[in-house]
Design a protein around this motif. Structure first.
Motif, mmCIF file in Angstrom:
data_model
loop_
_atom_site.group_PDB
_atom_site.id
_atom_site.type_symbol
_atom_site.label_atom_id
_atom_site.label_comp_id
_atom_site.label_asym_id
_atom_site.label_seq_id
_atom_site.Cartn_x
_atom_site.Cartn_y
_atom_site.Cartn_z
ATOM 1 N N TYR A 146 -0.018 7.032 7.781
ATOM 2 C CA TYR A 146 -1.469 6.866 7.853
ATOM 3 C C TYR A 146 -1.914 7.259 9.249
ATOM 4 C CZ TYR A 146 -0.761 2.568 10.567
ATOM 5 O OH TYR A 146 -0.394 1.662 11.547
ATOM 6 N N GLN B 164 -4.671 7.365 4.546
ATOM 7 C CA GLN B 164 -3.305 6.928 4.231
ATOM 8 C C GLN B 164 -2.789 7.622 2.975
ATOM 9 O OE1 GLN B 164 -2.736 3.074 2.319
ATOM 10 N NE2 GLN B 164 -1.317 2.482 3.950
ATOM 11 N N ASN C 96 -1.419 7.869 -0.542
ATOM 12 C CA ASN C 96 -1.634 7.021 -1.706
ATOM 13 C C ASN C 96 -0.286 6.708 -2.348
ATOM 14 O OD1 ASN C 96 -2.351 5.875 -4.191
ATOM 15 N ND2 ASN C 96 -4.224 7.083 -4.306
ATOM 16 N N ILE D 12 -1.957 -0.625 0.032
ATOM 17 C CA ILE D 12 -2.335 -0.082 1.333
ATOM 18 C C ILE D 12 -1.536 -0.797 2.412
ATOM 19 C CG2 ILE D 12 -4.254 0.129 2.985
ATOM 20 C CD1 ILE D 12 -6.092 0.376 0.499
#
Length: 264
Positions: free
Chosen positions: A169, A204, A206, A259
């Protein structure tokens, strides 16, 4: 002989400058390729109608790839200029498309930045170009914490729990609020009226869809910095930027969407 024929076909298909030269002056074009009399005769017997169709197909394939990578940028740039002329100018400058995806994207970014500057187009287009570039690169990057993410299910949270943002990320700062472009379909007039408004984005990989990215606008930079620093929930709450309930809800959302994970 075969090498000269192969090189001719390659240049004819990929390089519009060479293709136009050949169509105007065959002898001059073949002289540049170093063809001998026999090779010239063989080249002239090639089906150039078929070659022209193949050249157009290759150009369109290259166009489609760049448009998929820079979708929002293409959409808005087309409001300011003829997008086909823009792209064909790029192809003339970089006729060889058979390079790595990242190298081709870097070429395209450098060309587009100069094109925007030379035409005095809005600065926000340059930022949108960079946004598309970063989103695509992150999408192409392998998931670094795949095994950790799969193991990180149904874990309870307490104040000693430490969280970790899944990698890769990056956090990117922009001069303009690009959400105005990404979430709407603005007119040229509306774009020209946009004023600077610093915005921070979290981009970021996925973890649920392997070939895409997650993009979040960061409205609480300190909260995201705490997560990046892998601080405990107690430390995050001690900073008091949000209520405990709101902070826990935000963390639960990040965990649910893969996340962030709970650090083992």
């Amino acid at each position: 002989m075969l090498k000269v024929l192969q090189e001719f076909v390659c240049h004819y298909l990929r390089n519009p400058n060479f293709r136009e030269l050949y169509q105007k002056d065959q002898d001059q074009a073949l002289l540049l390729r170093g063809a001998n009399p026999l090779e010239k005769e063989l080249i002239k017997k090639l089906n150039h109608t078929h070659l022209d169709r193949t050249a157009l197909s290759l150009r369109n394939e290259r166009y489609d790839k760049r448009r998929a990578e820079f979708e929002e940028f293409f959409h808005y740039l087309s409001k300011f200029t003829d997008i086909d002329i823009f792209f064909d100018t790029f192809v003339r400058l970089y006729p060889t498309g058979s390079v790595s995806r990242k190298e081709e994207m870097n070429r395209f970014v450098n060309f587009s930045k100069l094109f925007i500057k030379e035409n005095n187009f809005p600065e926000i287009l340059t930022e949108l170009l960079d946004y598309c570039y970063r989103v695509t690169l992150i999408s192409d990057t392998p998931r670094e914490n795949r095994e950790e993410a799969y193991r990180n299910k149904e874990q309870t949270i307490n104040k000693d729990t430490i969280f970790k943002l899944l990698e890769p990320y990056e956090v990117v700062d922009y001069k303009y609020n690009l959400n105005l472009l990404v979430e709407e379909d603005l007119s040229v007039e509306s774009i020209l009226e946009i004023t600077p408004s610093k915005t921070k984005f979290f981009i970021q990989k996925n973890y649920k869809m392997a070939t895409s990215s997650i993009v979040l606008e960061i409205d609480d930079p300190e909260f995201f910095q705490s997560l990046s620093n892998q601080e405990s929930l107690q430390t995050i709450l001690s900073k008091g930027n949000s209520s405990e309930g709101e902070t826990v809800d935000n963390i639960q959302y990040l965990l649910k969407e893969n996340i962030a994970i709970i650090k083992a």
